[in-house]
Design a protein around this motif. Sequence first.
Motif, PDB file in Angstrom:
ATOM      1  N   LEU A  34      63.507  79.663  56.708  1.00  0.00           N
ATOM      2  CA  LEU A  34      63.665  81.035  57.197  1.00  0.00           C
ATOM      3  C   LEU A  34      64.777  81.755  56.445  1.00  0.00           C
ATOM      4  O   LEU A  34      64.614  82.904  56.029  1.00  0.00           O
ATOM      5  N   ALA A  35      65.894  81.075  56.238  1.00  0.00           N
ATOM      6  CA  ALA A  35      66.999  81.677  55.486  1.00  0.00           C
ATOM      7  C   ALA A  35      66.571  81.975  54.052  1.00  0.00           C
ATOM      8  O   ALA A  35      66.878  83.052  53.515  1.00  0.00           O
ATOM      9  N   PHE A  36      65.859  81.053  53.422  1.00  0.00           N
ATOM     10  CA  PHE A  36      65.380  81.258  52.052  1.00  0.00           C
ATOM     11  C   PHE A  36      64.420  82.433  51.976  1.00  0.00           C
ATOM     12  O   PHE A  36      64.522  83.282  51.088  1.00  0.00           O
ATOM     13  N   TYR A  37      63.487  82.516  52.919  1.00  0.00           N
ATOM     14  CA  TYR A  37      62.509  83.606  52.956  1.00  0.00           C
ATOM     15  C   TYR A  37      63.209  84.961  53.110  1.00  0.00           C
ATOM     16  O   TYR A  37      62.925  85.909  52.376  1.00  0.00           O
ATOM     17  N   LEU A  38      64.130  85.056  54.065  1.00  0.00           N
ATOM     18  CA  LEU A  38      64.831  86.317  54.292  1.00  0.00           C
ATOM     19  C   LEU A  38      65.751  86.678  53.132  1.00  0.00           C
ATOM     20  O   LEU A  38      65.883  87.856  52.776  1.00  0.00           O
ATOM     21  N   LEU A  39      66.393  85.688  52.526  1.00  0.00           N
ATOM     22  CA  LEU A  39      67.244  85.967  51.363  1.00  0.00           C
ATOM     23  C   LEU A  39      66.429  86.428  50.158  1.00  0.00           C
ATOM     24  O   LEU A  39      66.868  87.309  49.414  1.00  0.00           O
ATOM     25  N   CYS A  40      65.268  85.849  49.956  1.00  0.00           N
ATOM     26  CA  CYS A  40      64.403  86.307  48.861  1.00  0.00           C
ATOM     27  C   CYS A  40      63.992  87.763  49.086  1.00  0.00           C
ATOM     28  O   CYS A  40      63.988  88.563  48.151  1.00  0.00           O
ATOM     29  N   GLY A  41      63.654  88.113  50.315  1.00  0.00           N
ATOM     30  CA  GLY A  41      63.328  89.503  50.622  1.00  0.00           C
ATOM     31  C   GLY A  41      64.528  90.416  50.443  1.00  0.00           C
ATOM     32  O   GLY A  41      64.411  91.533  49.913  1.00  0.00           O
ATOM     33  N   LEU A  42      65.705  89.949  50.870  1.00  0.00           N
ATOM     34  CA  LEU A  42      66.935  90.732  50.712  1.00  0.00           C
ATOM     35  C   LEU A  42      67.227  91.003  49.238  1.00  0.00           C
ATOM     36  O   LEU A  42      67.527  92.131  48.847  1.00  0.00           O
ATOM     37  N   PHE A  43      67.113  89.973  48.404  1.00  0.00           N
ATOM     38  CA  PHE A  43      67.379  90.164  46.980  1.00  0.00           C
ATOM     39  C   PHE A  43      66.290  90.989  46.298  1.00  0.00           C
ATOM     40  O   PHE A  43      66.555  91.639  45.287  1.00  0.00           O
ATOM     41  N   GLY A  44      65.070  90.982  46.859  1.00  0.00           N
ATOM     42  CA  GLY A  44      64.047  91.899  46.363  1.00  0.00           C
ATOM     43  C   GLY A  44      64.454  93.346  46.605  1.00  0.00           C
ATOM     44  O   GLY A  44      64.286  94.203  45.733  1.00  0.00           O
ATOM     45  N   ALA A  45      65.023  93.623  47.774  1.00  0.00           N
ATOM     46  CA  ALA A  45      65.505  94.976  48.073  1.00  0.00           C
ATOM     47  C   ALA A  45      66.699  95.337  47.202  1.00  0.00           C
ATOM     48  O   ALA A  45      66.805  96.471  46.725  1.00  0.00           O
ATOM     49  N   VAL A  46      67.595  94.388  46.973  1.00  0.00           N
ATOM     50  CA  VAL A  46      68.768  94.653  46.134  1.00  0.00           C
ATOM     51  C   VAL A  46      68.331  94.962  44.699  1.00  0.00           C
ATOM     52  O   VAL A  46      68.846  95.906  44.073  1.00  0.00           O
ATOM     53  N   LEU A  47      67.384  94.201  44.170  1.00  0.00           N
ATOM     54  CA  LEU A  47      66.907  94.455  42.815  1.00  0.00           C
ATOM     55  C   LEU A  47      66.203  95.813  42.735  1.00  0.00           C
ATOM     56  O   LEU A  47      66.403  96.562  41.772  1.00  0.00           O
ATOM     57  N   TYR A  48      65.395  96.136  43.736  1.00  0.00           N
ATOM     58  CA  TYR A  48      64.741  97.451  43.785  1.00  0.00           C
ATOM     59  C   TYR A  48      65.794  98.554  43.782  1.00  0.00           C
ATOM     60  O   TYR A  48      65.667  99.548  43.058  1.00  0.00           O
TER      61      TYR A  48
END
Length: 158
Positions: free
Chosen positions: A110-124
């Motif tokens: 769950l932490a990995f999934y949410l962090l991947c989404g978070l870093f997707g937003a940061v990169l965007y």
Amino acid sequence: MGIHDREYARPQLGGGGFGQRPTDRRRSWSVNTWLITICVAVFVIDGFMGHKLMAWLNFNTGQGFLGVQYWRFFGFQFLHANLPHLLFNMIALYFFGPLVERSLGGKRYLAFYLLCGLFGAVLYMLLNLGGVLAGKEIPGLLFNDIHSPLVGASAGVF
């Protein structure tokens, strides 16, 4: 050597074994199943609410970062633009999520999934800010509006 002498045929804790049913019929949902259920539920509820969740939870650089609305960094991960977007993300999550969850465990998955989404937003956000500041000279930057919405679980899924 009979079939019951083999390791996989011996009864396990809580029942089980070869040809036996487990005694504990309650099965808890995996984190992956919860993620899929939440994404589908948010999609359905948002449709009934006239896409108010889409307006409140989508990520865009203007409101998410410059407007200090930090819940958008996580909220956009559960929104989807249309049914095919939801369907393809959930199919990928259905097939590949259990493999990663089994490897990492539920909490770390769950932490990995949410962090991947978070870093997707940061990169965007970084590509969007870079495109606004640098203009159209540098290819690959998002030079459109800082209020263009980002939705979907694609960053977390992939």
